[in-house]
Design a protein around this motif. Structure first.
Motif, PDB file in Angstrom:
ATOM      1  N   LEU A  14       4.011  12.537   1.449  1.00  0.00           N
ATOM      2  CA  LEU A  14       3.949  11.629   0.302  1.00  0.00           C
ATOM      3  C   LEU A  14       5.294  11.464  -0.398  1.00  0.00           C
ATOM      4  N   SER A  15       6.216  12.382  -0.175  1.00  0.00           N
ATOM      5  CA  SER A  15       7.533  12.246  -0.797  1.00  0.00           C
ATOM      6  C   SER A  15       8.466  11.380   0.054  1.00  0.00           C
ATOM      7  N   CYS A  16       8.020  10.995   1.216  1.00  0.00           N
ATOM      8  CA  CYS A  16       8.823  10.174   2.132  1.00  0.00           C
ATOM      9  C   CYS A  16       8.124   8.826   2.345  1.00  0.00           C
ATOM     10  N   TYR A  17       8.651   7.781   1.731  1.00  0.00           N
ATOM     11  CA  TYR A  17       7.988   6.485   1.881  1.00  0.00           C
ATOM     12  C   TYR A  17       8.112   5.937   3.300  1.00  0.00           C
ATOM     13  N   TRP A  18       9.134   6.342   4.044  1.00  0.00           N
ATOM     14  CA  TRP A  18       9.238   5.919   5.444  1.00  0.00           C
ATOM     15  C   TRP A  18       8.074   6.511   6.250  1.00  0.00           C
ATOM     16  N   CYS A  19       7.812   7.796   6.033  1.00  0.00           N
ATOM     17  CA  CYS A  19       6.733   8.487   6.759  1.00  0.00           C
ATOM     18  C   CYS A  19       5.374   7.914   6.380  1.00  0.00           C
ATOM     19  N   THR A  20       5.146   7.788   5.087  1.00  0.00           N
ATOM     20  CA  THR A  20       3.875   7.245   4.612  1.00  0.00           C
ATOM     21  C   THR A  20       3.680   5.823   5.132  1.00  0.00           C
ATOM     22  N   GLY A  21       4.752   5.051   5.175  1.00  0.00           N
ATOM     23  CA  GLY A  21       4.671   3.672   5.664  1.00  0.00           C
ATOM     24  C   GLY A  21       4.226   3.574   7.110  1.00  0.00           C
ATOM     25  N   VAL A  55      11.599  16.520 -16.359  1.00  0.00           N
ATOM     26  CA  VAL A  55      10.496  16.980 -15.521  1.00  0.00           C
ATOM     27  C   VAL A  55      10.732  16.501 -14.087  1.00  0.00           C
ATOM     28  N   TYR A  56      10.617  17.409 -13.140  1.00  0.00           N
ATOM     29  CA  TYR A  56      10.808  17.109 -11.721  1.00  0.00           C
ATOM     30  C   TYR A  56       9.562  17.541 -10.959  1.00  0.00           C
ATOM     31  N   ILE A  57       9.359  16.906  -9.824  1.00  0.00           N
ATOM     32  CA  ILE A  57       8.276  17.329  -8.940  1.00  0.00           C
ATOM     33  C   ILE A  57       8.853  17.620  -7.567  1.00  0.00           C
ATOM     34  N   ALA A  58       8.218  18.553  -6.871  1.00  0.00           N
ATOM     35  CA  ALA A  58       8.637  18.901  -5.509  1.00  0.00           C
ATOM     36  C   ALA A  58       7.376  19.197  -4.708  1.00  0.00           C
ATOM     37  N   PRO A  59       7.381  18.874  -3.427  1.00  0.00           N
ATOM     38  CA  PRO A  59       6.209  19.182  -2.603  1.00  0.00           C
ATOM     39  C   PRO A  59       5.913  20.678  -2.634  1.00  0.00           C
ATOM     40  N   LYS A  60       4.642  21.019  -2.555  1.00  0.00           N
ATOM     41  CA  LYS A  60       4.259  22.433  -2.488  1.00  0.00           C
ATOM     42  C   LYS A  60       4.991  23.072  -1.316  1.00  0.00           C
ATOM     43  N   LYS A  61       5.169  24.373  -1.380  1.00  0.00           N
ATOM     44  CA  LYS A  61       6.026  25.073  -0.418  1.00  0.00           C
ATOM     45  C   LYS A  61       5.423  25.239   0.972  1.00  0.00           C
ATOM     46  N   SER A  62       4.095  25.391   1.077  1.00  0.00           N
ATOM     47  CA  SER A  62       3.536  25.678   2.400  1.00  0.00           C
ATOM     48  C   SER A  62       2.108  25.163   2.511  1.00  0.00           C
ATOM     49  N   GLY A  63       1.572  25.316   3.709  1.00  0.00           N
ATOM     50  CA  GLY A  63       0.197  24.942   3.975  1.00  0.00           C
ATOM     51  C   GLY A  63      -0.010  23.441   4.114  1.00  0.00           C
ATOM     52  N   VAL A  64      -1.267  23.064   4.168  1.00  0.00           N
ATOM     53  CA  VAL A  64      -1.620  21.650   4.328  1.00  0.00           C
ATOM     54  C   VAL A  64      -1.154  20.844   3.118  1.00  0.00           C
ATOM     55  N   ARG A  65      -1.305  21.413   1.923  1.00  0.00           N
ATOM     56  CA  ARG A  65      -0.848  20.702   0.725  1.00  0.00           C
ATOM     57  C   ARG A  65       0.665  20.468   0.754  1.00  0.00           C
ATOM     58  N   GLY A  66       1.408  21.418   1.249  1.00  0.00           N
ATOM     59  CA  GLY A  66       2.852  21.249   1.382  1.00  0.00           C
ATOM     60  C   GLY A  66       3.199  20.162   2.387  1.00  0.00           C
ATOM     61  N   TRP A  67       2.468  20.148   3.500  1.00  0.00           N
ATOM     62  CA  TRP A  67       2.702  19.125   4.535  1.00  0.00           C
ATOM     63  C   TRP A  67       2.398  17.735   3.986  1.00  0.00           C
ATOM     64  N   ILE A  68       1.263  17.607   3.289  1.00  0.00           N
ATOM     65  CA  ILE A  68       0.902  16.307   2.709  1.00  0.00           C
ATOM     66  C   ILE A  68       1.901  15.930   1.618  1.00  0.00           C
ATOM     67  N   GLY A  69       2.348  16.910   0.824  1.00  0.00           N
ATOM     68  CA  GLY A  69       3.369  16.638  -0.190  1.00  0.00           C
ATOM     69  C   GLY A  69       4.659  16.123   0.419  1.00  0.00           C
ATOM     70  N   GLU A  70       5.074  16.723   1.529  1.00  0.00           N
ATOM     71  CA  GLU A  70       6.271  16.237   2.229  1.00  0.00           C
ATOM     72  C   GLU A  70       6.060  14.803   2.720  1.00  0.00           C
ATOM     73  N   ILE A  74       0.837  -1.204   0.000  1.00  0.00           N
ATOM     74  CA  ILE A  74       0.000   0.000   0.000  1.00  0.00           C
ATOM     75  C   ILE A  74       0.871   1.253   0.000  1.00  0.00           C
ATOM     76  N   THR A  75       1.938   1.249   0.781  1.00  0.00           N
ATOM     77  CA  THR A  75       2.847   2.390   0.804  1.00  0.00           C
ATOM     78  C   THR A  75       3.443   2.627  -0.579  1.00  0.00           C
ATOM     79  N   HIS A  76       3.885   1.572  -1.223  1.00  0.00           N
ATOM     80  CA  HIS A  76       4.455   1.699  -2.561  1.00  0.00           C
ATOM     81  C   HIS A  76       3.393   2.212  -3.533  1.00  0.00           C
ATOM     82  N   LEU A  77       2.186   1.725  -3.411  1.00  0.00           N
ATOM     83  CA  LEU A  77       1.087   2.172  -4.267  1.00  0.00           C
ATOM     84  C   LEU A  77       0.850   3.672  -4.112  1.00  0.00           C
ATOM     85  N   ILE A  78       0.835   4.138  -2.893  1.00  0.00           N
ATOM     86  CA  ILE A  78       0.568   5.558  -2.618  1.00  0.00           C
ATOM     87  C   ILE A  78       1.723   6.448  -3.065  1.00  0.00           C
TER      88      ILE A  78
END
Length: 118
Positions: free
Chosen positions: A67-74, A50-65, A18-22
């Motif tokens: 989702l960019s960390c599979y350890w955290c998401t796991g 093409v590169y992607i980076a988590p949004k800079k601030s706010g809730v979307r930035g927090w969720i982006g951070e 599931i973590t890998h899927l997300i």
């Protein structure tokens, strides 16, 4: 709740899949898209990359951070699976088993691709 070794491994494989899927799979890219900014840069050969980076601030930035960390998401996936198994076993067990089987299958496929020699 006391886990047997089998239950532990089943939850572990399900959490892995599931973590890998997300975090990584293309099929869920549309879920990750609102939380990342996409930008293009030229690589060494002059091609667009093409590169992607988590949004800079706010809730979307927090969720982006997150989702960019599979350890955290796991960790969060593991918590959700464990609590689901604990409080909603009739619903959770089939889902957990299906994702555990998929997790084992993905590991086998990775091993075959790496050591298969083709």
């Amino acid at each position: 709740m006391r886990l047997t070794f089998i239950q532990f491994f089943i939850l572990g494989f399900a959490s892995f899949r599931i973590t890998h899927l997300i975090v990584f799979d293309k099929i869920t890219a549309f879920l990750r898209a609102p939380f990342f900014d996409e930008f293009t840069m030229k690589d060494e050969d002059g091609n667009d990359a093409v590169y992607i980076a988590p949004k800079k601030s706010g809730v979307r930035g927090w969720i982006g951070e997150l989702l960019s960390c599979y350890w955290c998401t796991g960790i969060w996936v593991s918590i959700a699976l464990f609590l689901s198994a604990l409080y909603f076993p009739k619903w959770a067990e089939p889902v957990i088993i299906i994702f555990a089987i998929a997790g084992v299958a993905s590991l086998i496929e990775s091993a075959v691709q790496k050591w298969g020699g083709e």
